[in-house]
Write a protein that holds these residues in place. Structure first.
Motif, PDB file in Angstrom:
ATOM      1  N   THR A 129       0.862  -1.175   0.000  1.00 34.55           N
ATOM      2  CA  THR A 129       0.000   0.000   0.000  1.00 34.55           C
ATOM      3  C   THR A 129       0.901   1.229   0.000  1.00 34.55           C
ATOM      4  N   SER A 130       0.329   2.359  -0.344  1.00 32.04           N
ATOM      5  CA  SER A 130       1.092   3.607  -0.315  1.00 32.04           C
ATOM      6  C   SER A 130       1.604   3.891   1.096  1.00 32.04           C
ATOM      7  N   ALA A 131       0.773   3.631   2.116  1.00 28.50           N
ATOM      8  CA  ALA A 131       1.183   3.867   3.506  1.00 28.50           C
ATOM      9  C   ALA A 131       2.337   2.947   3.900  1.00 28.50           C
ATOM     10  N   GLU A 132       2.271   1.677   3.502  1.00 25.29           N
ATOM     11  CA  GLU A 132       3.361   0.746   3.815  1.00 25.29           C
ATOM     12  C   GLU A 132       4.659   1.190   3.154  1.00 25.29           C
ATOM     13  N   LEU A 133       4.556   1.637   1.915  1.00 30.06           N
ATOM     14  CA  LEU A 133       5.740   2.086   1.198  1.00 30.06           C
ATOM     15  C   LEU A 133       6.324   3.336   1.850  1.00 30.06           C
ATOM     16  N   SER A 134       5.475   4.251   2.256  1.00 30.89           N
ATOM     17  CA  SER A 134       5.937   5.476   2.920  1.00 30.89           C
ATOM     18  C   SER A 134       6.620   5.181   4.250  1.00 30.89           C
ATOM     19  N   ALA A 135       6.175   4.130   4.935  1.00 27.89           N
ATOM     20  CA  ALA A 135       6.734   3.784   6.244  1.00 27.89           C
ATOM     21  C   ALA A 135       7.928   2.830   6.150  1.00 27.89           C
ATOM     22  N   ALA A 136       8.220   2.344   4.964  1.00 28.35           N
ATOM     23  CA  ALA A 136       9.270   1.338   4.802  1.00 28.35           C
ATOM     24  C   ALA A 136      10.635   1.877   5.219  1.00 28.35           C
ATOM     25  N   ARG A 137      11.379   1.051   5.902  1.00 29.20           N
ATOM     26  CA  ARG A 137      12.748   1.388   6.298  1.00 29.20           C
ATOM     27  C   ARG A 137      13.753   0.678   5.398  1.00 29.20           C
ATOM     28  N   GLU A 138      13.250  -0.079   4.451  1.00 29.92           N
ATOM     29  CA  GLU A 138      14.112  -0.810   3.532  1.00 29.92           C
ATOM     30  C   GLU A 138      14.429   0.058   2.316  1.00 29.92           C
ATOM     31  N   THR A 139      15.461  -0.296   1.587  1.00 29.29           N
ATOM     32  CA  THR A 139      15.829   0.431   0.375  1.00 29.29           C
ATOM     33  C   THR A 139      14.836   0.095  -0.732  1.00 29.29           C
ATOM     34  N   VAL A 140      14.351   1.140  -1.402  1.00 29.29           N
ATOM     35  CA  VAL A 140      13.409   0.985  -2.503  1.00 29.29           C
ATOM     36  C   VAL A 140      13.914   1.836  -3.662  1.00 29.29           C
ATOM     37  N   TYR A 141      13.843   1.286  -4.876  1.00 29.29           N
ATOM     38  CA  TYR A 141      14.243   2.038  -6.077  1.00 29.29           C
ATOM     39  C   TYR A 141      13.075   2.173  -7.027  1.00 29.29           C
ATOM     40  N   PRO A 142      12.863   3.387  -7.603  1.00 26.36           N
ATOM     41  CA  PRO A 142      13.661   4.579  -7.370  1.00 26.36           C
ATOM     42  C   PRO A 142      13.473   5.070  -5.932  1.00 26.36           C
ATOM     43  N   THR A 143      14.454   5.795  -5.432  1.00 25.55           N
ATOM     44  CA  THR A 143      14.447   6.148  -4.012  1.00 25.55           C
ATOM     45  C   THR A 143      13.260   7.002  -3.603  1.00 25.55           C
ATOM     46  N   ARG A 144      12.671   7.747  -4.503  1.00 23.18           N
ATOM     47  CA  ARG A 144      11.509   8.583  -4.175  1.00 23.18           C
ATOM     48  C   ARG A 144      10.192   7.884  -4.496  1.00 23.18           C
ATOM     49  N   LEU A 145      10.188   6.573  -4.632  1.00 19.59           N
ATOM     50  CA  LEU A 145       8.978   5.875  -5.081  1.00 19.59           C
ATOM     51  C   LEU A 145       7.769   6.137  -4.194  1.00 19.59           C
ATOM     52  N   ALA A 146       7.934   6.163  -2.881  1.00 15.24           N
ATOM     53  CA  ALA A 146       6.780   6.397  -1.988  1.00 15.24           C
ATOM     54  C   ALA A 146       6.126   7.739  -2.288  1.00 15.24           C
ATOM     55  N   GLU A 147       6.935   8.774  -2.419  1.00 15.13           N
ATOM     56  CA  GLU A 147       6.429  10.120  -2.724  1.00 15.13           C
ATOM     57  C   GLU A 147       5.814  10.159  -4.127  1.00 15.13           C
ATOM     58  N   LEU A 148       6.467   9.544  -5.093  1.00 17.00           N
ATOM     59  CA  LEU A 148       5.961   9.532  -6.464  1.00 17.00           C
ATOM     60  C   LEU A 148       4.631   8.791  -6.558  1.00 17.00           C
ATOM     61  N   LEU A 149       4.513   7.674  -5.838  1.00 18.31           N
ATOM     62  CA  LEU A 149       3.264   6.915  -5.843  1.00 18.31           C
ATOM     63  C   LEU A 149       2.141   7.724  -5.208  1.00 18.31           C
ATOM     64  N   LEU A 150       2.420   8.378  -4.110  1.00 16.34           N
ATOM     65  CA  LEU A 150       1.405   9.203  -3.449  1.00 16.34           C
ATOM     66  C   LEU A 150       0.900  10.298  -4.386  1.00 16.34           C
ATOM     67  N   THR A 151       1.817  10.961  -5.077  1.00 13.19           N
ATOM     68  CA  THR A 151       1.431  11.998  -6.042  1.00 13.19           C
ATOM     69  C   THR A 151       0.599  11.401  -7.167  1.00 13.19           C
ATOM     70  N   LEU A 152       1.009  10.239  -7.672  1.00 15.94           N
ATOM     71  CA  LEU A 152       0.263   9.577  -8.735  1.00 15.94           C
ATOM     72  C   LEU A 152      -1.160   9.263  -8.288  1.00 15.94           C
ATOM     73  N   LEU A 153      -1.301   8.712  -7.082  1.00 13.54           N
ATOM     74  CA  LEU A 153      -2.631   8.353  -6.589  1.00 13.54           C
ATOM     75  C   LEU A 153      -3.490   9.577  -6.306  1.00 13.54           C
ATOM     76  N   ASP A 154      -2.872  10.671  -5.871  1.00 16.69           N
ATOM     77  CA  ASP A 154      -3.613  11.900  -5.576  1.00 16.69           C
ATOM     78  C   ASP A 154      -3.983  12.694  -6.826  1.00 16.69           C
TER      79      ASP A 154
END
Length: 169
Positions: A129-154
């Protein structure tokens, strides 16, 4: 998938990646690791290099099918573009990545046709989920994916692809 095909003029490997969303707007990510050091892990979007003369759209759909087994998708527009460069499996990868939006109603994903290198470097996949991705402490690529996904969904897809800052590791 990891192939060595690259643009002869730029030296960049042409890559198509997929932002795959299910009906609940969860995103599917693969869990990868360095084959020579399994403690170095990260999450990433399905996708990989173009083969032969295929288009980015064709590569996106092929890679998605190979890495997830999912073929029932509606491929949307290119959302983002980025240049990245990183060491992996004993070599440097320089990539020109295009991220396509795709939607599916199918959520049972199983890697289906991985290369030998992918079999040695992919630990599995999961829906986030977007919330899980935003709270993740693991490395995710691209590094801004949580923010980009939130913008996409909004806001929905951008009118023209957003060029992301290069990521050089």
């Amino acid at each position: 998938m990891l192939h060595e095909a690259s643009d002869a003029q730029t030296g960049l490997r042409k890559v198509a990646r997929v932002i795959l969303l299910d009906p609940e707007n969860r995103i599917l990510l693969l869990h990868g690791f360095e084959p020579d050091d399994p403690d170095v892990t990260w999450w990433f979007t399905p996708g990989g290099g173009l083969e032969g003369d295929e288009s980015r759209e064709e590569a996106a759909l092929r890679e998605l099918a190979e890495e997830t087994g999912i073929t029932e998708v509606e491929l949307g527009p290119v959302l983002w573009q980025r240049h990245c460069s990183f060491p992996f499996a004993g070599q440097r990868w320089d990539q020109d990545e295009w991220y396509f939006l795709a939607r599916t109603t199918r959520t049972d994903a199983v890697p289906h046709s991985l290369t030998e290198l992918e079999r040695r470097s992919v630990a599995g996949l999961r829906w986030w989920t977007s919330a899980e991705l935003s709270a993740a402490r693991e490395t995710v690529y691209p590094t801004r994916l949580a923010e980009l996904l939130l913008t996409l969904l909004d806001e929905g897809p951008p009118r023209v692809p957003v060029v992301l800052a290069p990521e050089i590791v």
